[in-house]
Design a protein around this motif. Sequence first.
Motif, PDB file in Angstrom:
ATOM      1  N   ALA A 198      40.550  41.575  40.466  1.00 15.20           N
ATOM      2  CA  ALA A 198      39.585  42.192  41.369  1.00 15.20           C
ATOM      3  C   ALA A 198      40.113  42.039  42.791  1.00 15.20           C
ATOM      4  O   ALA A 198      39.783  41.109  43.508  1.00 15.20           O
ATOM      5  CB  ALA A 198      38.219  41.530  41.220  1.00 15.20           C
ATOM      6  N   SER A 199      40.953  42.974  43.173  1.00 19.36           N
ATOM      7  CA  SER A 199      41.745  42.864  44.398  1.00 19.36           C
ATOM      8  C   SER A 199      41.258  43.832  45.466  1.00 19.36           C
ATOM      9  O   SER A 199      40.745  44.916  45.160  1.00 19.36           O
ATOM     10  CB  SER A 199      43.217  43.153  44.079  1.00 19.36           C
ATOM     11  OG  SER A 199      43.981  43.257  45.247  1.00 19.36           O
ATOM     12  N   SER A 200      41.476  43.465  46.707  1.00 16.71           N
ATOM     13  CA  SER A 200      41.195  44.359  47.833  1.00 16.71           C
ATOM     14  C   SER A 200      42.374  45.265  48.152  1.00 16.71           C
ATOM     15  O   SER A 200      42.291  46.066  49.087  1.00 16.71           O
ATOM     16  CB  SER A 200      40.833  43.528  49.071  1.00 16.71           C
ATOM     17  OG  SER A 200      39.646  42.791  48.847  1.00 16.71           O
ATOM     18  N   ASP A 222      30.727  45.882  43.019  1.00 19.61           N
ATOM     19  CA  ASP A 222      32.165  45.688  42.885  1.00 19.61           C
ATOM     20  C   ASP A 222      32.503  45.585  41.406  1.00 19.61           C
ATOM     21  O   ASP A 222      31.639  45.776  40.540  1.00 19.61           O
ATOM     22  CB  ASP A 222      32.630  44.444  43.663  1.00 19.61           C
ATOM     23  CG  ASP A 222      31.878  43.189  43.260  1.00 19.61           C
ATOM     24  OD1 ASP A 222      31.675  42.970  42.045  1.00 19.61           O
ATOM     25  OD2 ASP A 222      31.483  42.412  44.152  1.00 19.61           O
ATOM     26  N   LYS A 223      33.756  45.269  41.111  1.00 18.26           N
ATOM     27  CA  LYS A 223      34.228  45.264  39.727  1.00 18.26           C
ATOM     28  C   LYS A 223      34.534  43.851  39.227  1.00 18.26           C
ATOM     29  O   LYS A 223      35.297  43.657  38.285  1.00 18.26           O
ATOM     30  CB  LYS A 223      35.464  46.160  39.602  1.00 18.26           C
ATOM     31  CG  LYS A 223      35.192  47.591  40.041  1.00 18.26           C
ATOM     32  CD  LYS A 223      36.345  48.538  39.736  1.00 18.26           C
ATOM     33  CE  LYS A 223      35.995  49.969  40.128  1.00 18.26           C
ATOM     34  NZ  LYS A 223      37.014  50.945  39.693  1.00 18.26           N
ATOM     35  N   LYS A 224      33.894  42.868  39.838  1.00 21.24           N
ATOM     36  CA  LYS A 224      34.239  41.479  39.550  1.00 21.24           C
ATOM     37  C   LYS A 224      33.742  40.979  38.201  1.00 21.24           C
ATOM     38  O   LYS A 224      34.193  39.927  37.739  1.00 21.24           O
ATOM     39  CB  LYS A 224      33.715  40.574  40.669  1.00 21.24           C
ATOM     40  CG  LYS A 224      34.441  40.795  41.992  1.00 21.24           C
ATOM     41  CD  LYS A 224      33.909  39.885  43.093  1.00 21.24           C
ATOM     42  CE  LYS A 224      34.655  40.114  44.403  1.00 21.24           C
ATOM     43  NZ  LYS A 224      34.137  39.253  45.503  1.00 21.24           N
ATOM     44  N   THR A 225      32.813  41.706  37.556  1.00 21.40           N
ATOM     45  CA  THR A 225      32.367  41.244  36.239  1.00 21.40           C
ATOM     46  C   THR A 225      33.337  41.637  35.131  1.00 21.40           C
ATOM     47  O   THR A 225      33.200  41.166  34.003  1.00 21.40           O
ATOM     48  CB  THR A 225      30.974  41.791  35.886  1.00 21.40           C
ATOM     49  OG1 THR A 225      31.034  43.208  35.731  1.00 21.40           O
ATOM     50  CG2 THR A 225      29.954  41.409  36.945  1.00 21.40           C
ATOM     51  N   MET A 228      39.697  40.502  36.969  1.00 19.12           N
ATOM     52  CA  MET A 228      39.876  39.057  37.026  1.00 19.12           C
ATOM     53  C   MET A 228      39.688  38.471  38.416  1.00 19.12           C
ATOM     54  O   MET A 228      39.980  39.132  39.433  1.00 19.12           O
ATOM     55  CB  MET A 228      41.281  38.689  36.520  1.00 19.12           C
ATOM     56  CG  MET A 228      41.455  38.781  35.025  1.00 19.12           C
ATOM     57  SD  MET A 228      43.129  38.329  34.535  1.00 19.12           S
ATOM     58  CE  MET A 228      43.280  36.725  35.350  1.00 19.12           C
ATOM     59  N   ASP A 229      39.260  37.238  38.454  1.00 22.17           N
ATOM     60  CA  ASP A 229      39.143  36.450  39.678  1.00 22.17           C
ATOM     61  C   ASP A 229      40.552  36.099  40.166  1.00 22.17           C
ATOM     62  O   ASP A 229      41.340  35.501  39.427  1.00 22.17           O
ATOM     63  CB  ASP A 229      38.354  35.178  39.364  1.00 22.17           C
ATOM     64  CG  ASP A 229      38.092  34.305  40.583  1.00 22.17           C
ATOM     65  OD1 ASP A 229      38.754  34.487  41.627  1.00 22.17           O
ATOM     66  OD2 ASP A 229      37.238  33.408  40.475  1.00 22.17           O
TER      67      ASP A 229
END
Length: 330
Positions: A198-200, A222-225, A228-229
């Motif tokens: 999950a990148s900017s 966002d797409k964080k679920t 990946m962290d």
Amino acid sequence: MFPLSRNRRLRTNESIRSIVRETSLSTSDFMFPMFIAEGSNFIAEIPSMPGIYRRSLDLTIKEVKELWSIGIKAINIYVKVSDSLKDNTGKEAWNKDGLMQKSIRAIKDAVPGMIIMPDVALDPYSIYGHDGIIHKGQIVNDATNDALTLMSLSHADAGADFVAPSDMMDGRVLAIRRALEQNGHHNVGIMSYSAKYASSFYGPFRDALDSAPVDLQDVPKDKKTYQMDYANRIEAIKEALDDVEEGADIVMVKPGIAYLDIVREVKNAVNVPVAVFQVSGEYAMVKAASERGWLDHDKIMMEQLMCIKRAGANLISTYFAKEAAILMNK
């Protein structure tokens, strides 16, 4: 022991450096991401990605022929979908007469040897800009996998060499692999985006496809679920190993330069080729800095590509592919 051993002896001149060089690049290492739009004789530069364009299919075919002539043998393709075709199911994604499917057939007819790896994710087809189907404010995994499977089959039917699921749903590689086998597509490969963070760094790409998540109530912002962290390392190894077990032929790490530690970790863990995506934001930063005279464009481009290869990449998806190939062919 110094002075019996002098490491600088092997750096004396370019000829010596070249014969002991540990890593090498060739045009066969590159895959070029391409954006396809409806219409004919249409081309538009993406403002946040200088030198990268959305093209209609006729001009895309012309560009693919040029890429082939300079030694690039693989392309990622993405389509810019009309808002009128978007919904929450993504059903346009498996329309046999959709832009993606038409593009695969036309490119394969024009340049049969070009390896085509179409993107498999719902965000270009979603009214919400997400890679999956939304239900009660959540990205639902298994229903999304059903959609991704239909999408992948339509790509295989059209003539894709690989399908490239970039969505990060759990179990989607297994679902796709089973469906491909059951439908006679035994030789269609899967290049899985196994460790997609999950990148900017993805901002310019989302400009290109108008696929950023929308800001609406009850829609994840966002797409964080599912992506990946970026604080995690071991998780990337697990994701890659899971995908290999489920039938992935190539695993990918995305982004590239900021994640080379992950590339090496994954390379050491798996027994399949590793791809790396040097993403739009990484490309845009080099372009912006070089336009201001802060970096030497060609030197930093080649250094970054070599570093990605050195980290363990077998294949590099990069917006620099064409420029790098032209430079390497001189």
